[in-house]
Design a protein around this motif. Structure first.
Motif, PDB file in Angstrom:
ATOM      1  N   PRO A 146       3.374   6.820  -3.338  1.00  0.00           N
ATOM      2  CA  PRO A 146       3.718   7.808  -2.312  1.00  0.00           C
ATOM      3  C   PRO A 146       2.536   8.691  -1.931  1.00  0.00           C
ATOM      4  O   PRO A 146       2.442   9.159  -0.791  1.00  0.00           O
ATOM      5  CB  PRO A 146       4.842   8.638  -2.965  1.00  0.00           C
ATOM      6  N   ARG A 193       0.637   6.939   0.811  1.00  0.00           N
ATOM      7  CA  ARG A 193       1.399   7.010   2.067  1.00  0.00           C
ATOM      8  C   ARG A 193       1.232   8.385   2.712  1.00  0.00           C
ATOM      9  O   ARG A 193       1.071   8.494   3.932  1.00  0.00           O
ATOM     10  CB  ARG A 193       2.880   6.727   1.812  1.00  0.00           C
ATOM     11  N   GLN A 194       1.263   9.428   1.904  1.00  0.00           N
ATOM     12  CA  GLN A 194       1.122  10.787   2.426  1.00  0.00           C
ATOM     13  C   GLN A 194      -0.298  11.064   2.895  1.00  0.00           C
ATOM     14  O   GLN A 194      -0.505  11.829   3.845  1.00  0.00           O
ATOM     15  CB  GLN A 194       1.569  11.793   1.367  1.00  0.00           C
ATOM     16  N   LYS A 229      -2.152   8.898   4.436  1.00  0.00           N
ATOM     17  CA  LYS A 229      -2.196   8.324   5.789  1.00  0.00           C
ATOM     18  C   LYS A 229      -1.479   9.221   6.786  1.00  0.00           C
ATOM     19  O   LYS A 229      -1.940   9.433   7.912  1.00  0.00           O
ATOM     20  CB  LYS A 229      -1.588   6.932   5.776  1.00  0.00           C
ATOM     21  N   GLY A 277       4.166   1.112  -2.334  1.00  0.00           N
ATOM     22  CA  GLY A 277       3.383   1.692  -1.247  1.00  0.00           C
ATOM     23  C   GLY A 277       3.467   0.951   0.063  1.00  0.00           C
ATOM     24  O   GLY A 277       3.142   1.498   1.119  1.00  0.00           O
ATOM     25  N   ALA A 280       0.953   0.876   3.356  1.00  0.00           N
ATOM     26  CA  ALA A 280      -0.038   1.928   3.133  1.00  0.00           C
ATOM     27  C   ALA A 280      -1.054   1.541   2.064  1.00  0.00           C
ATOM     28  O   ALA A 280      -2.117   2.155   1.953  1.00  0.00           O
ATOM     29  CB  ALA A 280       0.654   3.226   2.728  1.00  0.00           C
TER      30      ALA A 280
END
Length: 380
Positions: free
Chosen positions: A239, A242-243, A245, A268, A271
């Motif tokens: 995560p 992902r955050q 990005k 993920g 990402a």
């Protein structure tokens, strides 16, 4: 979680007696329990099960070989216990394994569990073989404690060198999850990154249960970092990337062996790609002489690819059996002494231990992800 047994000695004895096998024949066997301590529940259960599978595969193969020590056949039995990656539960598991007559333990997986559990095993004369990477694990002087992979200093150092030489990182941010593993590897990366000429722009903290990293990522974005090193586990790293990005923080996420997991790509998704770089102890298994055969039989047995440490747990279990033969004994400390004088060519590298219980020599490989799969980049 209830214990899992393979070839339970008492049940086997009762069956053989019922079939007419005399007790004298049973006396010609050494019954050796191999314990596994790892997270079989929680976010890292995928790793715990993978480690257990590595030991299970070795035990099944060893029992088929009719290994003899002191003229008696050695019959191995697997007892697997869930420590949940929790230090307190890990100590409880250690005592349970000791009370159950287990003399050889593979695990724990987490450094934070391995450090306190090592004392329990040492006091009971049990041989503990762990993939915990925190340097403190082998600084105790316990003769029965072995680290079967590279330490944080080796893995963190390899990633720091890779970041400096190959990625040309000048300004790096560091995040650690405050576990014994995360803090240990983040500290080593930070130290060796600075020695390689990088500036550590910020050192942020989270925990191994967190899922929202926006505040600390925003802080590092403001410091214009070229890369972020995360000392922690895949369930948080996925995560996190992902955050990164979502925040437009388009820099590499670097990490240790815990990020070199299929779980990273699974959690993920899109990402996770070449923006993730991780360092893992051991050579590139597919390129080792016995590597392809191991990968094939693991997949055939468990219907999935191995994760990070199944090969290491498999190798060490086989090495322990070889040391028993060489020592002509199944006594843990005699076997431990033999392990420190022998070497073993396993499926993922060469095993041999120094007087502190660390590997004398080990490769560290840097990986990235391509199409959801690990792809090796360089070995050190």
């Amino acid at each position: 979680m209830p214990s899992t047994f393979t070839t339970a000695p008492l049940a086997r004895a009762a069956l053989l007696c019922a079939l007419g096998t005399p007790l004298a024949a049973l006396a010609q066997e050494h019954s050796v329990k191999i314990g596994v301590s790892g997270p079989l529940s929680g976010a890292n259960a995928f790793a715990g099960k993978d480690n257990e599978n590595g030991v299970r595969l070795a035990v099944e193969e060893l029992n088929a070989q009719d290994i003899k020590v002191g003229g008696k056949t050695v019959r191995f039995a697997l007892q697997s216990e869930d420590d949940a990656g929790d230090p307190k539960q890990g100590v409880t598991v250690a005592q349970k394994l000791v009370d159950g007559g287990v003399k050889f333990v593979l695990g724990p997986y987490n450094s934070g569990v391995a450090i306190p559990a090592a004392r329990v095993y040492n006091d009971a004369g049990v041989l503990m073989s762990t993939v915990g990477t925190n340097p403190k694990i082998t600084q105790s002087g316990y003769k029965g404690v072995l680290r079967i992979v590279a330490s944080d200093s080796q893995v963190g150092g390899a990633m720091a060198n890779y970041a400096a030489r190959e990625l040309k990182v000048k300004n790096v941010g560091v995040i650690d999850d405050r576990t014994a593993f995360g803090t240990g590897i983040a500290t080593e990366f930070k130290r060796q990154a600075q020695a390689a000429g990088m500036k550590v722009a910020g050192h942020e903290f989270t925990n191994d249960k967190a899922s929202d990293f926006s505040a600390i990522l925003t802080a590092l974005r403001a410091k214009k970092v070229d890369a972020i090193f995360f000392g922690g586990y895949a369930p948080q790293a996925a995560p996190m990337v992902r955050q990164m990005k979502a925040l437009g923080l388009n820099v590499p996420l670097l990490g240790g062996d815990t990020l070199c997991s299929p779980e990273m790509a699974k959690l993920g998704g899109a990402a996770v790609g070449e923006n993730v770089r991780c360092a893992q102890a051991g050579a590139i298994i597919a390129r080792q002489p016995a590597g392809p055969a191991f990968l094939a039989k693991y997949k055939e047995r468990f219907k999935r690819e191995p994760d990070v440490y199944a090969p290491s747990f498999y190798d060490q279990t086989v090495f322990i059996a070889q040391a028993m033969k060489a020592a002509n004994s199944v006594e843990p400390l005699k076997v431990a002494q033999q392990l420190r004088t022998m070497s073993h060519q396993g499926v993922v590298g060469t095993y041999g231990y120094d007087d502190k219980g660390n590997l004398k020599k080990t490769a560290v490989t840097v990986y990235t992800f391509k199409n959801g799969a690990l792809a090796p980049l360089a070995s050190y």
